[in-house]
Write a protein that holds these residues in place. Structure first.
Motif, PDB file in Angstrom:
ATOM      1  N   THR A  40       0.837  -1.211   0.000  1.00  0.00           N
ATOM      2  CA  THR A  40       0.000   0.000   0.000  1.00  0.00           C
ATOM      3  C   THR A  40       0.869   1.258   0.000  1.00  0.00           C
ATOM      4  OG1 THR A  40      -1.748  -1.187   1.180  1.00  0.00           O
ATOM      5  CG2 THR A  40      -1.797   1.223   1.258  1.00  0.00           C
ATOM      6  N   LYS A  43       2.544   1.817  -3.358  1.00  0.00           N
ATOM      7  CA  LYS A  43       1.668   2.426  -4.358  1.00  0.00           C
ATOM      8  C   LYS A  43       1.601   3.940  -4.175  1.00  0.00           C
ATOM      9  CE  LYS A  43      -1.330  -1.593  -5.087  1.00  0.00           C
ATOM     10  NZ  LYS A  43      -2.711  -2.127  -4.959  1.00  0.00           N
ATOM     11  N   ARG A  44       1.559   4.398  -2.921  1.00  0.00           N
ATOM     12  CA  ARG A  44       1.502   5.848  -2.672  1.00  0.00           C
ATOM     13  C   ARG A  44       2.816   6.522  -3.072  1.00  0.00           C
ATOM     14  NH1 ARG A  44      -1.039   7.049   3.146  1.00  0.00           N
ATOM     15  NH2 ARG A  44      -0.892   9.172   2.259  1.00  0.00           N
ATOM     16  N   SER A  47       2.903   6.735  -6.749  1.00  0.00           N
ATOM     17  CA  SER A  47       2.056   7.828  -7.224  1.00  0.00           C
ATOM     18  C   SER A  47       2.772   9.175  -7.081  1.00  0.00           C
ATOM     19  CB  SER A  47       0.742   7.837  -6.431  1.00  0.00           C
ATOM     20  OG  SER A  47      -0.060   8.936  -6.795  1.00  0.00           O
TER      21      SER A  47
END
Length: 538
Positions: A40, A43-44, A47
Motif C-alpha cells: 500500500t 503504491k503511494r 504515485s
C-alpha cells in the motif's frame, strides 16, 4: 492402562501438531499484513514519483516553448515555473538545466554552485540533501530527469513529506517503516541515513517503480496479537471442548459404574431369571431342546435388553456370578419344566469363562444334575468370542473336558458377524446353530437362499447337526423342511417364557407340537385346532 496411555499420547501429539500449525499460521498472517502494508505504501510512493515525473515533463515542454525568445527565463516564466512546483505539495522546486548548467529555476537564491553540489551528490549515489545545503527549512530529495535534447530537469522533493507518510503507520503494530530512494533510507522515526537499519522482527517489503523500496517491520505487539488470536484463542476453545468431553466421559463412566452396581445388586438379589425358548425337531416338530436365556425384569413390567446387561456383565466381571445364578435357577426349575427324556438343555457361555476352574466345576455339577433327570446338557459358545482367542489347543482341551462329562458343545450364531469357516475345522462342535440372519430373504431373494444352501451343505459335509434360529414364517419352515434341516427354533414355534408361563402354557404347547408329519398346510390346520384349546406362545 495401555489403551489410556496411547489415547493420551495421541491427544498430546494432536494438540502439539495443531499448535505448531497455528503458530505457523500466525507467522504467515503477520507476514501477510506486513506485505500488504508495504504494498500500500509502495503504491503511494509510486504515485508521488509519478506525479513528480509528470511535473518535470510539463516543465520541460514549457521550457522548449520558450526557446525562441531572447530571454526565455524571464520573470513570467519563472513565476509560472514556481506556480507549477507549488501545484504539487511535495515538490519543493524545479530547476531547468542546459546540460549541467543552470538555465532557470523556481527556487529562490539557487546558484550554479548549489546545482553543481546537487549533481555531485547524485554522481556518488546520494540524492539526499540537508536543509542547510539547500538554504531551506527542511531537507530534500534531489530527482534528476535527463532528456535527449540536452535540456534536463532537476527537482527537489520534500523529504518531510515522505517522513510524514511513513509516520502515519501505527507504531504499536509496526516497529519500523523504511523508504529507500536510491541510496537514501528514510525511517518512520524521522531518521535519514545511507544504510538500511537492522530489522529484528518479521518484515515485509515491496518494490516501487523507479528504484525505490518500502520495508515494514512488525512490532512485538503485532506478532503477539496474531499468536494470541490463533494459538491462545484456539487453545482456550480446545481446552473448553476438552473439558466438556471429559465431563461427558466422566458422566458416561459414572453411568456405567452406576449400572454395574445395579447389575451386581440384581445378580445378588436373584432378580435376573432364566427364560426358556423351545427348540423343535423337523419335520415332525417334536420338542427336542430348550435354550436358557437370561432376562432382567423391571418393576414396571419392562425388561433391560439382554445384549446391554450381558455385555456389561462380561466387561465388569459379573458374568461368572450371573452364570452361577442361572444354573442354580435352572436346577430349581427342572421339576416344573417337565421335559421329555433326551431333551437338550442349552446354556450360552463365553469360552473365556471355561478357564475358571471353580465355574467349570459348577458347570460339571449342572451337567450331572441334568443327566440325572435324563436330559442332555449343552454349552453354546458364540463365534464372536473366538475372534479374540488364539489358543486353539487350549479351547479344544476344554471342550474335550466338557464331553468327558457328557456335555455337548454347540457353535451359536453361526455366520452372524464374522466368518466362522475357520472355527469349523479348528474346533470340534457337536452341532452348529445358524443365525436367523440368513432367513430374512427366504422366498424373496434367490441369492439369499443360495448362501444358506451353501452353509447347510458345508455343515452336512462336516457331519454337523444343524439348528436354525429365528424361524418366524411358514415359508421359512417349508424351506427348512425341503432342505431336511434337523431342528429349528424361533417365534414361529414359541417365544422365550418364564418358568411360570412354561408350566401353564409352553409345556402343553410342546406336547401339541409333536407328531405332525403331514404337509405344512395340514400341520398349520392341526396346530390351529390344538392351540384353540391350549394357546402356544408366539
Amino acid at each position: 492402562m495401555k489403551r489410556r496411555l496411547l489415547l493420551i499420547l495421541a491427544a498430546v501429539g494432536a494438540i502439539a501438531a495443531t499448535n505448531a500449525g497455528l503458530f505457523l499460521f500466525a507467522q504467515r498472517s503477520v507476514q501477510h499484513e506486513l506485505d500488504s502494508t508495504a504494498a500500500t505504501l509502495a503504491k503511494r510512493v509510486a504515485s508521488v514519483q509519478g506525479r513528480a515525473r509528470a511535473l518535470a515533463d510539463d516543465a520541460h515542454r514549457r521550457w522548449l516553448a520558450q526557446q525562441p525568445q531572447t530571454n526565455p527565463c524571464d520573470d513570467a516564466f519563472t513565476a509560472s515555473l514556481r506556480h507549477l512546483a507549488d501545484s504539487v505539495p511535495y515538490v519543493k522546486g524545479i530547476s531547468l538545466l542546459q546540460g549541467a548548467t543552470l538555465a532557470c529555476t523556481s527556487l529562490p537564491d539557487v546558484a550554479q554552485e548549489q546545482v553543481d553540489r546537487m549533481l555531485g551528490r547524485l554522481l556518488v549515489g546520494d540524492n539526499y540533501l540537508p536543509a542547510s545545503a539547500l538554504n531551506f527549512n527542511s531537507p530534500g530529495l534531489v530527482q534528476y530527469y535527463p532528456y535527449a535534447d540536452g535540456f534536463n530537469v532537476l527537482s527537489v522533493l520534500q523529504a518531510e513529506y515522505f517522513l510524514d507518510l511513513l509516520g502515519t503507520q501505527d507504531p504499536a503494530r509496526y516497529r519500523q517503516v523504511v523508504l529507500r530512494v536510491k541510496s537514501t533510507y528514510l525511517r518512520s522515526d524521522r531518521q535519514v541515513g545511507p544504510h538500511l537499519p537492522v530489522l529484528a522482527h518479521e518484515w515485509g517489503s515491496a518494490a516501487v517503480p523507479g528504484g525505490a523500496q518500502v520495508y515494514v517491520e512488525a512490532s512485538g505487539t503485532l506478532w503477539w496479537q496474531y499468536v494470541r488470536d490463533s494459538v491462545v484463542t484456539w487453545n482456550l476453545i480446545a481446552a473448553g471442548v476438552l473439558w466438556m468431553l471429559l465431563g461427558l466421559c466422566r458422566r458416561l463412566t459414572s453411568n456405567e459404574r452406576a449400572f454395574d452396581r445395579v447389575l451386581r445388586k440384581a445378580v445378588a438379589g436373584r432378580v435376573i431369571v432364566p427364560y426358556y425358548q423351545p427348540l423343535f425337531d423337523l419335520p415332525g416338530q417334536g420338542l427336542s431342546g430348550v435354550e436358557i436365556l437370561a432376562r432382567w425384569p423391571l418393576p414396571d413390567g419392562r425388561f433391560v435388553p439382554p445384549d446391554v446387561f450381558i455385555a456389561r456383565a462380561e466387561k465388569s466381571g459379573v458374568i461368572g456370578d450371573l452364570t452361577r445364578l442361572l444354573i442354580g435357577r435352572v436346577i430349581d426349575d427342572l421339576p416344573a419344566l417337565r421335559l421329555p427324556p433326551g431333551t437338550r438343555l442349552a446354556l450360552n457361555l463365553p469360552p473365556e469363562l471355561l478357564a475358571d476352574e471353580a465355574l467349570f466345576a459348577y458347570i460339571e455339577h449342572w451337567g450331572h444334575t441334568l443327566q440325572a433327570h435324563r436330559l442332555q446338557p449343552v454349552i453354546e459358545v458364540t463365534e464372536r468370542s473366538f475372534v479374540t482367542i488364539a489358543q486353539t489347543d487350549k479351547i479344544n482341551d476344554v471342550f474335550g473336558r466338557l464331553r468327558d462329562h457328557g456335555i455337548e458343545v454347540a457353535l451359536d450364531d453361526f455366520g452372524a458377524e464374522y466368518s466362522s469357516l475357520g472355527y469349523l475345522h479348528r474346533f470340534r462342535f457337536d452341532y452348529v446353530k445358524i443365525d436367523g440372519l440368513f432367513l430374512d430373504g427366504i422366498g424373496k431373494r434367490r441369492e439369499v437362499e443360495r448362501v444358506l444352501d451353501g452353509v447347510l451343505n458345508i455343515a452336512s459335509s462336516l457331519e454337523l447337526k444343524v439348528v436354525v434360529e429365528k424361524v418366524e414364517t411358514p415359508v421359512q419352515l417349508a424351506y427348512l423342511n425341503d432342505r431336511k434341516v434337523g431342528a429349528a427354533q424361533g417365534y414361529y414355534f414359541g417365544r422365550p417364557v418364564s418358568i411360570d408361563v412354561w408350566r401353564t402354557e409352553a409345556g402343553g404347547c410342546a406336547r401339541h407340537r409333536g407328531g405332525c408329519d403331514h404337509s405344512v398346510a395340514e400341520c398349520e390346520q392341526e396346530r390351529a385346532i390344538n392351540e384353540a384349546s391350549f394357546p402356544c406362545p408366539r
